[in-house]
Write a protein that holds these residues in place. Structure first.
Motif, PDB file in Angstrom:
ATOM      1  N   TYR A 160       3.313   4.794   6.522  1.00 50.07           N
ATOM      2  CA  TYR A 160       3.788   4.344   5.214  1.00 50.07           C
ATOM      3  C   TYR A 160       5.318   4.386   5.168  1.00 50.07           C
ATOM      4  O   TYR A 160       5.982   3.389   4.855  1.00 50.07           O
ATOM      5  CB  TYR A 160       3.191   5.206   4.095  1.00 50.07           C
ATOM      6  N   GLN A 177      -0.355   4.866   0.160  1.00 51.28           N
ATOM      7  CA  GLN A 177      -1.007   6.164   0.366  1.00 51.28           C
ATOM      8  C   GLN A 177      -0.746   6.665   1.774  1.00 51.28           C
ATOM      9  O   GLN A 177      -1.180   6.043   2.753  1.00 51.28           O
ATOM     10  CB  GLN A 177      -2.508   6.044   0.158  1.00 51.28           C
ATOM     11  N   MET A 196      -3.731   9.993  -7.177  1.00 54.47           N
ATOM     12  CA  MET A 196      -3.265  10.187  -5.800  1.00 54.47           C
ATOM     13  C   MET A 196      -2.148  11.208  -5.683  1.00 54.47           C
ATOM     14  O   MET A 196      -1.871  11.693  -4.605  1.00 54.47           O
ATOM     15  CB  MET A 196      -2.739   8.859  -5.240  1.00 54.47           C
ATOM     16  N   ASN A 197      -1.473  11.492  -6.797  1.00 57.13           N
ATOM     17  CA  ASN A 197      -0.308  12.376  -6.748  1.00 57.13           C
ATOM     18  C   ASN A 197      -0.496  13.563  -7.678  1.00 57.13           C
ATOM     19  O   ASN A 197      -1.386  13.565  -8.515  1.00 57.13           O
ATOM     20  CB  ASN A 197       0.963  11.590  -7.113  1.00 57.13           C
ATOM     21  N   GLU A 212      -3.882   7.273   4.008  1.00 59.38           N
ATOM     22  CA  GLU A 212      -4.502   6.004   4.387  1.00 59.38           C
ATOM     23  C   GLU A 212      -3.674   5.312   5.464  1.00 59.38           C
ATOM     24  O   GLU A 212      -4.209   4.690   6.385  1.00 59.38           O
ATOM     25  CB  GLU A 212      -4.613   5.119   3.138  1.00 59.38           C
ATOM     26  N   HIS A 268       0.879  -1.178   0.000  1.00 57.74           N
ATOM     27  CA  HIS A 268       0.000   0.000   0.000  1.00 57.74           C
ATOM     28  C   HIS A 268       0.914   1.224   0.000  1.00 57.74           C
ATOM     29  O   HIS A 268       1.980   1.206   0.626  1.00 57.74           O
ATOM     30  CB  HIS A 268      -0.864   0.017   1.261  1.00 57.74           C
ATOM     31  N   GLN A 318      -4.385   5.530 -10.746  1.00 52.67           N
ATOM     32  CA  GLN A 318      -4.867   6.090  -9.486  1.00 52.67           C
ATOM     33  C   GLN A 318      -4.624   7.603  -9.490  1.00 52.67           C
ATOM     34  O   GLN A 318      -3.624   8.068 -10.018  1.00 52.67           O
ATOM     35  CB  GLN A 318      -4.146   5.428  -8.318  1.00 52.67           C
TER      36      GLN A 318
END
Ligand code: WQD
Length: 321
Positions: free
Chosen positions: A143, A80, A187-188, A83, A78, A185
């Motif tokens: 993370y 993120q 996400m960035n 998250e 994972h 995704q």
């Protein structure tokens, strides 16, 4: 030569798989296809397996023995940050547990060479102009912590078994080597800006009062194809005799601000973008620029693509989708 690629159906993994396949290498992808896609593994054998379960170890041992795999690249994780703060147990269980299972299988089956996806997130909020590998990591979220612990696990595995390992600390990865392997995704920064534009929204800049020339955060954006190439260089390095280091930054050595990224996107799309100037996002260092000297000296690797290539390839891949 057979290479096992755990998480090879994902964004970065599939670029490495494609390069290896193009070089005529035999590739076995291990992926449970939660965020990966079968179509991305063309040319490789795909074994659907969740490496975070206890049953994964004997299954992996079998695959390594049957295929004669001599190297493993471990991507599955994972990734993120937000998250990871909300669900730390999942990050520890899956990121660390999955790697422990993979290393255990390698040790049992006698697989020697391992390349691990680490991250600049291990450094936390370093207050330096250029981030070198000598800086003591101080991750500020689960993370980054799981990635740092992963590096320790590799070092321990090397000491305990006949293994050789390399951890690659990725900086800000973006772009696409092939449109069909693009990051799906959002996400960035680069995909977020492209997605906002497609939906007719203005992108938001998180903070304009940083101590940087234009007041916005600076990051080191590395093209996913260059990053994929660094994994190929790492495999060669592990097969060589002279291996002075185990941990390497992967970036370009050049920083770009958020506004510069948005301007580059405006240029390649031939449009004007007027971003919304927003508040700072908690936990963002003002600048994070990679010193890429170590990997250049040890492996002869350096990035060949710049920001313009990165955003153009990302924008073209979205247009194709
Ligand atoms: C880049 C810059 C934002 C969105 C993260 C992880 C890191 C690594 C890469 C996996 C920052 C700004 C963003 C937006 C903005 N992940 N931004 N508006 O935070 O540097 O790194 O991804 O290994 O561990 O922390 O990347 O792409 O989120 O942000 O202004 O809508 O863009 O503040 O300065 P980041 P990012």
């Amino acid at each position: 030569m057979t290479t096992l690629v755990i998480g090879g159906a994902g964004y970065i993994g599939s670029h490495v798989v494609r390069l290896l396949v193009e070089q005529g290498e035999k590739v076995v992808v291990i992926d449970h296809l939660a965020t990966g896609y079968r179509e991305r593994t063309a040319g490789a054998e795909l074994v659907e397996l969740d490496v975070t379960t206890a049953e994964a170890v004997p299954a992996l041992v079998r695959v390594i023995r049957e295929t004669g795999a001599e190297a493993m690249i471990h991507f599955a994780a994972h990734k993120q940050v937000g998250e990871s703060v909300a669900k730390p147990e999942m990050y520890w269980h899956d990121n660390v547990g999955g790697l422990a299972n993979a290393l255990s299988a390698c040790a049992q089956a006698g697989l020697r060479d391992v390349v691990f996806s680490s991250s600049a997130a291990v450094y936390g909020m370093p207050d330096v102009d250029l981030v070198t590998e000598d800086l003591t990591p101080q991750p500020i979220n689960p993370y980054g912590a799981t990635k740092y612990v992963g590096e320790w696990m590799l070092a321990d595995a090397e000491r305990a078994h006949d293994m050789r390992t390399v951890a690659l600390r990725y900086f800000n990865v973006a772009g696409a080597g092939w449109p069909e392997l693009a990051d799906t995704q959002v996400m960035n920064l680069v995909p977020i800006v492209l997605d906002a534009l497609d939906r007719g929204h203005a992108p938001t800049v998180f903070g304009t009062d940083y101590d940087t020339p234009d007041g916005t955060c600076i990051r080191d954006y590395v093209h996913v194809l260059d990053l994929a190439d660094a994994h190929i260089a790492a495999l060669t390095y592990l097969r060589g005799e002279d291996r002075p280091h185990r941990v390497f930054n992967v970036g370009t050595g050049t920083g770009s601000s958020v506004l510069e990224v948005i301007e580059a996107i405006a240029r390649v799309k031939g449009i004007e973008i007027t971003p919304t100037l927003g508040e700072r996002r908690p936990g963002d260092p003002a600048r994070l620029i990679c010193s890429a000297d170590r990997i250049r000296e040890a492996m002869g690797w350096s990035a060949t693509h710049g920001l313009e290539d990165i955003v153009r390839s990302a924008a073209e891949a979205r247009a194709d989708a």
